[in-house]
Design a protein around this motif. Sequence first.
Motif, PDB file in Angstrom:
ATOM      1  N   PHE A 265       1.342   6.383  -7.179  1.00 34.02           N
ATOM      2  CA  PHE A 265       0.206   7.239  -7.514  1.00 34.02           C
ATOM      3  C   PHE A 265       0.578   8.532  -7.143  1.00 34.02           C
ATOM      4  O   PHE A 265       0.055   9.633  -8.020  1.00 34.02           O
ATOM      5  CB  PHE A 265      -0.987   6.666  -6.973  1.00 34.02           C
TER       6      PHE A 265
ATOM      7  N   VAL B 149      -9.175  -0.060  -8.313  1.00 37.60           N
ATOM      8  CA  VAL B 149      -8.066  -0.285  -7.225  1.00 37.60           C
ATOM      9  C   VAL B 149      -8.731  -0.454  -5.827  1.00 37.60           C
ATOM     10  O   VAL B 149      -9.802   0.411  -5.637  1.00 37.60           O
ATOM     11  CB  VAL B 149      -6.940   1.182  -7.216  1.00 37.60           C
TER      12      VAL B 149
ATOM     13  N   ASN C  57       0.841  -1.250  -0.100  1.00 35.88           N
ATOM     14  CA  ASN C  57      -0.010  -0.167   0.207  1.00 35.88           C
ATOM     15  C   ASN C  57       0.810   1.215   0.050  1.00 35.88           C
ATOM     16  O   ASN C  57       0.654   2.265  -0.736  1.00 35.88           O
ATOM     17  CB  ASN C  57      -0.947   0.150   1.156  1.00 35.88           C
TER      18      ASN C  57
ATOM     19  N   SER D 245       2.147   1.733  -3.488  1.00 41.55           N
ATOM     20  CA  SER D 245       1.097   2.101  -4.171  1.00 41.55           C
ATOM     21  C   SER D 245       0.769   3.631  -4.177  1.00 41.55           C
ATOM     22  O   SER D 245       0.614   4.279  -5.300  1.00 41.55           O
ATOM     23  CB  SER D 245      -0.225   1.317  -4.167  1.00 41.55           C
ATOM     24  N   ASP D 246       0.492   3.961  -3.097  1.00 38.76           N
ATOM     25  CA  ASP D 246       0.710   5.558  -2.697  1.00 38.76           C
ATOM     26  C   ASP D 246       1.874   6.359  -3.296  1.00 38.76           C
ATOM     27  O   ASP D 246       1.590   7.509  -3.718  1.00 38.76           O
ATOM     28  CB  ASP D 246       0.546   5.727  -0.996  1.00 38.76           C
TER      29      ASP D 246
ATOM     30  N   LYS E 247      -6.145   7.847  -9.736  1.00 40.80           N
ATOM     31  CA  LYS E 247      -6.049   7.117  -8.566  1.00 40.80           C
ATOM     32  C   LYS E 247      -7.683   7.284  -8.011  1.00 40.80           C
ATOM     33  O   LYS E 247      -8.473   6.110  -7.775  1.00 40.80           O
ATOM     34  CB  LYS E 247      -5.367   7.321  -7.418  1.00 40.80           C
ATOM     35  N   GLU E 248      -8.131   8.477  -8.095  1.00 39.62           N
ATOM     36  CA  GLU E 248      -9.720   8.779  -7.672  1.00 39.62           C
ATOM     37  C   GLU E 248     -10.300   8.058  -8.643  1.00 39.62           C
ATOM     38  O   GLU E 248     -11.548   7.411  -8.505  1.00 39.62           O
ATOM     39  CB  GLU E 248      -9.889  10.069  -7.650  1.00 39.62           C
TER      40      GLU E 248
ATOM     41  N   ARG F  67       0.401  11.618  -9.971  1.00 41.42           N
ATOM     42  CA  ARG F  67      -0.353  12.819  -9.967  1.00 41.42           C
ATOM     43  C   ARG F  67       0.625  14.009  -9.945  1.00 41.42           C
ATOM     44  O   ARG F  67       0.279  15.093 -10.897  1.00 41.42           O
ATOM     45  CB  ARG F  67      -0.811  12.887  -8.467  1.00 41.42           C
TER      46      ARG F  67
ATOM     47  N   LEU G 126      -9.918   5.335 -10.690  1.00 42.56           N
ATOM     48  CA  LEU G 126      -9.820   4.063 -10.525  1.00 42.56           C
ATOM     49  C   LEU G 126     -10.634   3.630  -9.417  1.00 42.56           C
ATOM     50  O   LEU G 126     -10.965   2.406  -9.360  1.00 42.56           O
ATOM     51  CB  LEU G 126      -8.435   3.610 -10.697  1.00 42.56           C
ATOM     52  N   THR G 127     -10.550   4.533  -8.275  1.00 45.24           N
ATOM     53  CA  THR G 127     -11.125   4.021  -7.136  1.00 45.24           C
ATOM     54  C   THR G 127     -12.711   4.250  -7.377  1.00 45.24           C
ATOM     55  O   THR G 127     -13.537   3.158  -6.861  1.00 45.24           O
ATOM     56  CB  THR G 127     -10.720   4.937  -5.930  1.00 45.24           C
ATOM     57  N   LEU G 128     -13.134   5.102  -8.087  1.00 51.79           N
ATOM     58  CA  LEU G 128     -14.616   5.217  -8.475  1.00 51.79           C
ATOM     59  C   LEU G 128     -15.085   4.230  -9.400  1.00 51.79           C
ATOM     60  O   LEU G 128     -16.162   3.780  -8.829  1.00 51.79           O
ATOM     61  CB  LEU G 128     -14.585   6.569  -8.943  1.00 51.79           C
TER      62      LEU G 128
ATOM     63  N   GLY H 142     -13.850   1.065  -9.342  1.00 52.99           N
ATOM     64  CA  GLY H 142     -13.579  -0.168  -8.575  1.00 52.99           C
ATOM     65  C   GLY H 142     -12.459  -0.837  -8.895  1.00 52.99           C
ATOM     66  O   GLY H 142     -12.407  -2.078  -8.595  1.00 52.99           O
TER      67      GLY H 142
END
Length: 113
Positions: free
Chosen positions: A57, A113, A50, A53-54, A104-105, A61, A107-109, A111
Amino acid sequence: MNKKHKQNRMSYRTKSDRYMRAWTMLVLALCLLTVPAFAAGSSDPLTIVNNLSDFIFSCIRAIGIIILGWGIVQVGMSVQSHDASQRTQGFLCLFGGLLIAFAKEILTLIGVV
């Protein structure tokens, strides 16, 4: 062998010796002055993944924000010069930078990531 040729040959050897000495000193200094980096106290592999990954990303960004800024500059220059093709390129760069900056946002939206 004349004296001038011998002198030039000797100066070449001393120059190469100096470069070799400087290179050796640099390598030794780098080897002796480096400090090993140890992992943080957590042994949980998921935490490490994690954190990686942060970090990745955040690098993505930063690249997206740079592209976004360049797109804003291109749009501004196109408005000043009344160039329609440059304006199109500027808007494409601007929207591409937005897409990369918020990857990232997005991909999170959806689903992933």
